[in-house]
Design a protein around this motif. Structure first.
Motif, PDB file in Angstrom:
ATOM      1  N   MET A   1       0.821  -1.202   0.000  1.00 14.49           N
ATOM      2  CA  MET A   1       0.000   0.000   0.000  1.00 14.49           C
ATOM      3  C   MET A   1       0.862   1.261   0.000  1.00 14.49           C
ATOM      4  N   ASN A   2       0.250   2.383  -0.368  1.00 14.64           N
ATOM      5  CA  ASN A   2       0.965   3.661  -0.358  1.00 14.64           C
ATOM      6  C   ASN A   2       1.328   4.048   1.071  1.00 14.64           C
ATOM      7  N   LYS A   3       2.426   4.740   1.203  1.00 16.75           N
ATOM      8  CA  LYS A   3       2.854   5.175   2.530  1.00 16.75           C
ATOM      9  C   LYS A   3       1.913   6.250   3.079  1.00 16.75           C
ATOM     10  N   LEU A   4       1.665   6.174   4.383  1.00 19.92           N
ATOM     11  CA  LEU A   4       0.910   7.242   5.047  1.00 19.92           C
ATOM     12  C   LEU A   4       1.854   8.419   5.268  1.00 19.92           C
ATOM     13  N   VAL A   5       1.308   9.621   5.221  1.00 15.21           N
ATOM     14  CA  VAL A   5       2.098  10.798   5.587  1.00 15.21           C
ATOM     15  C   VAL A   5       1.380  11.554   6.705  1.00 15.21           C
ATOM     16  N   LEU A   6       2.165  12.244   7.511  1.00 17.12           N
ATOM     17  CA  LEU A   6       1.583  13.051   8.588  1.00 17.12           C
ATOM     18  C   LEU A   6       0.988  14.319   7.975  1.00 17.12           C
ATOM     19  N   PRO A   7      -0.335  14.508   8.086  1.00 17.26           N
ATOM     20  CA  PRO A   7      -0.925  15.724   7.519  1.00 17.26           C
ATOM     21  C   PRO A   7      -0.629  16.926   8.406  1.00 17.26           C
ATOM     22  N   GLU A   8      -0.580  18.100   7.799  1.00 15.74           N
ATOM     23  CA  GLU A   8      -0.427  19.327   8.581  1.00 15.74           C
ATOM     24  C   GLU A   8      -1.696  19.558   9.395  1.00 15.74           C
ATOM     25  N   LEU A   9      -1.560  20.205  10.542  1.00 18.46           N
ATOM     26  CA  LEU A   9      -2.752  20.626  11.280  1.00 18.46           C
ATOM     27  C   LEU A   9      -3.486  21.679  10.445  1.00 18.46           C
ATOM     28  N   PRO A  10      -4.830  21.676  10.459  1.00 22.21           N
ATOM     29  CA  PRO A  10      -5.566  22.678   9.682  1.00 22.21           C
ATOM     30  C   PRO A  10      -5.587  24.057  10.347  1.00 22.21           C
ATOM     31  N   GLU A  26       1.199  20.482  20.090  1.00 16.62           N
ATOM     32  CA  GLU A  26       2.503  20.262  19.482  1.00 16.62           C
ATOM     33  C   GLU A  26       2.965  18.813  19.723  1.00 16.62           C
ATOM     34  N   LEU A  27       2.874  18.375  20.968  1.00 15.25           N
ATOM     35  CA  LEU A  27       3.296  17.005  21.281  1.00 15.25           C
ATOM     36  C   LEU A  27       2.376  15.985  20.618  1.00 15.25           C
ATOM     37  N   HIS A  28       1.081  16.282  20.681  1.00 18.50           N
ATOM     38  CA  HIS A  28       0.085  15.322  20.196  1.00 18.50           C
ATOM     39  C   HIS A  28       0.233  15.103  18.687  1.00 18.50           C
ATOM     40  N   HIS A  29       0.381  16.200  17.954  1.00 21.10           N
ATOM     41  CA  HIS A  29       0.514  16.084  16.497  1.00 21.10           C
ATOM     42  C   HIS A  29       1.927  15.649  16.089  1.00 21.10           C
ATOM     43  N   ASP A  30       2.923  16.355  16.579  1.00 22.63           N
ATOM     44  CA  ASP A  30       4.289  16.134  16.080  1.00 22.63           C
ATOM     45  C   ASP A  30       4.924  14.847  16.593  1.00 22.63           C
ATOM     46  N   LYS A  31       4.499  14.393  17.769  1.00 24.00           N
ATOM     47  CA  LYS A  31       5.114  13.172  18.326  1.00 24.00           C
ATOM     48  C   LYS A  31       4.164  11.975  18.263  1.00 24.00           C
ATOM     49  N   HIS A  32       2.989  12.116  18.877  1.00 23.65           N
ATOM     50  CA  HIS A  32       2.092  10.951  18.957  1.00 23.65           C
ATOM     51  C   HIS A  32       1.522  10.571  17.590  1.00 23.65           C
ATOM     52  N   TYR A  36       2.203   7.061  15.102  1.00 23.74           N
ATOM     53  CA  TYR A  36       1.236   6.122  14.503  1.00 23.74           C
ATOM     54  C   TYR A  36       1.441   6.018  12.996  1.00 23.74           C
ATOM     55  N   VAL A  37       1.750   7.135  12.363  1.00 25.20           N
ATOM     56  CA  VAL A  37       2.040   7.126  10.918  1.00 25.20           C
ATOM     57  C   VAL A  37       3.257   6.231  10.656  1.00 25.20           C
ATOM     58  N   ASN A  38       4.318   6.451  11.419  1.00 28.37           N
ATOM     59  CA  ASN A  38       5.532   5.655  11.229  1.00 28.37           C
ATOM     60  C   ASN A  38       5.297   4.182  11.552  1.00 28.37           C
ATOM     61  N   GLY A  39       4.520   3.935  12.603  1.00 30.83           N
ATOM     62  CA  GLY A  39       4.233   2.549  12.998  1.00 30.83           C
ATOM     63  C   GLY A  39       3.445   1.814  11.926  1.00 30.83           C
ATOM     64  N   ALA A  40       2.475   2.496  11.326  1.00 26.22           N
ATOM     65  CA  ALA A  40       1.676   1.872  10.254  1.00 26.22           C
ATOM     66  C   ALA A  40       2.563   1.586   9.044  1.00 26.22           C
ATOM     67  N   ASN A  41       3.413   2.530   8.693  1.00 28.85           N
ATOM     68  CA  ASN A  41       4.296   2.335   7.537  1.00 28.85           C
ATOM     69  C   ASN A  41       5.289   1.198   7.778  1.00 28.85           C
ATOM     70  N   ALA A  42       5.804   1.114   8.996  1.00 30.71           N
ATOM     71  CA  ALA A  42       6.774   0.049   9.314  1.00 30.71           C
ATOM     72  C   ALA A  42       6.104  -1.320   9.238  1.00 30.71           C
ATOM     73  N   ALA A  43       4.880  -1.419   9.760  1.00 33.29           N
ATOM     74  CA  ALA A  43       4.169  -2.704   9.710  1.00 33.29           C
ATOM     75  C   ALA A  43       3.834  -3.066   8.264  1.00 33.29           C
ATOM     76  N   ALA A  44       3.411  -2.078   7.477  1.00 41.67           N
ATOM     77  CA  ALA A  44       3.077  -2.326   6.067  1.00 41.67           C
ATOM     78  C   ALA A  44       4.312  -2.797   5.303  1.00 41.67           C
ATOM     79  N   GLU A  45       5.460  -2.238   5.641  1.00 42.40           N
ATOM     80  CA  GLU A  45       6.704  -2.627   4.975  1.00 42.40           C
ATOM     81  C   GLU A  45       7.071  -4.081   5.304  1.00 42.40           C
ATOM     82  N   LYS A  46       6.862  -4.452   6.565  1.00 42.82           N
ATOM     83  CA  LYS A  46       7.130  -5.845   6.953  1.00 42.82           C
ATOM     84  C   LYS A  46       6.219  -6.799   6.191  1.00 42.82           C
ATOM     85  N   LEU A  47       4.956  -6.433   6.066  1.00 45.86           N
ATOM     86  CA  LEU A  47       4.000  -7.281   5.344  1.00 45.86           C
ATOM     87  C   LEU A  47       4.394  -7.404   3.871  1.00 45.86           C
TER      88      LEU A  47
END
Ligand code: MN
Length: 193
Positions: A1-10, A26-32, A36-47
């Motif tokens: 699947m296509n990689k997820l990207v972190l969207p900008e806050l509106p 700042e913490l919620h968007h930039d870190k948390h 999740y975006v990175n975690g989904a991409n890493a799992a998708a890559e393993k699959l």
């Protein structure tokens, strides 16, 4: 699947003050959210590697990991869009009030059910207003992905993980939930109906 990207806050980090502080955003968007975006991409890559025969994996574990992180990423994307700057008399349009009335009896009854759902999530999770083929329902999600309703579309979500409110409200989740109604973007909710 296509990689997820972190969207900008509106909006800016401080746009939701005084309900949600800029530090939390700042913490919620930039870190948390990013995690999740990175975690989904890493799992998708393993699959993907597993499919190509390049990698042996614990299929059940990786799929669980993907579900947790992918749903986390998508819920946060929706959560940001579901909010807008503070307004004291923040109400949905009369059309949306009517629709909520049909499913919950009144707008106040809907608000109470959604707030109760949010306050009573055990541990980490979300309150969700779902659109099903049969009408609107309120439900809870545990973590990001458990107790979902198949075929239903989330219209409005509220993050009640501690990272969403602890810096501002400490252990008073109820106060966070009650204050949050002032930053709900009802136009966005209605546009998803
Ligand atoms: Mn969160």
């Amino acid at each position: 699947m296509n990689k997820l990207v972190l969207p900008e806050l509106p909006y800016g980090y401080n746009a939701l003050e005084p309900v949600i502080s800029s530090k939390i955003m700042e913490l919620h968007h930039d870190k948390h959210h990013l995690a999740y975006v990175n975690g989904a991409n890493a799992a998708a890559e393993k699959l993907e590697k597993y499919r190509n025969g390049e990698l042996e994996i614990d299929v059940k574990g990786v799929m669980r990991d993907f579900s947790f992180n992918y749903n986390g990423a998508k819920l946060h994307e929706l959560f940001w869009q579901n909010m807008r700057p503070y307004s004291e008399n923040n109400m949905p349009s009369s059309g949306l009030v009517e629709k909520l009335k049909m499913s919950f009896g009144s707008f106040e009854a809907f608000k109470k059910e959604f707030s109760d759902a949010a306050k009573q999530v055990e541990g980490s999770g979300w309150a969700v207003l779902w659109k099903t083929e049969e009408g609107l329902e309120v439900g809870q999600l545990e973590k990001h992905n458990l107790l979902g309703i198949n075929g239903a579309t989330p219209l409005l979500v509220l993050d009640v993980w501690e990272h969403a409110y602890y810096l501002d409200y400490m252990n008073d989740r109820g106060k966070y939930v009650e204050s949050w109604w002032k930053v709900v973007n009802w136009e966005d909710v209605e546009s998803r109906l």
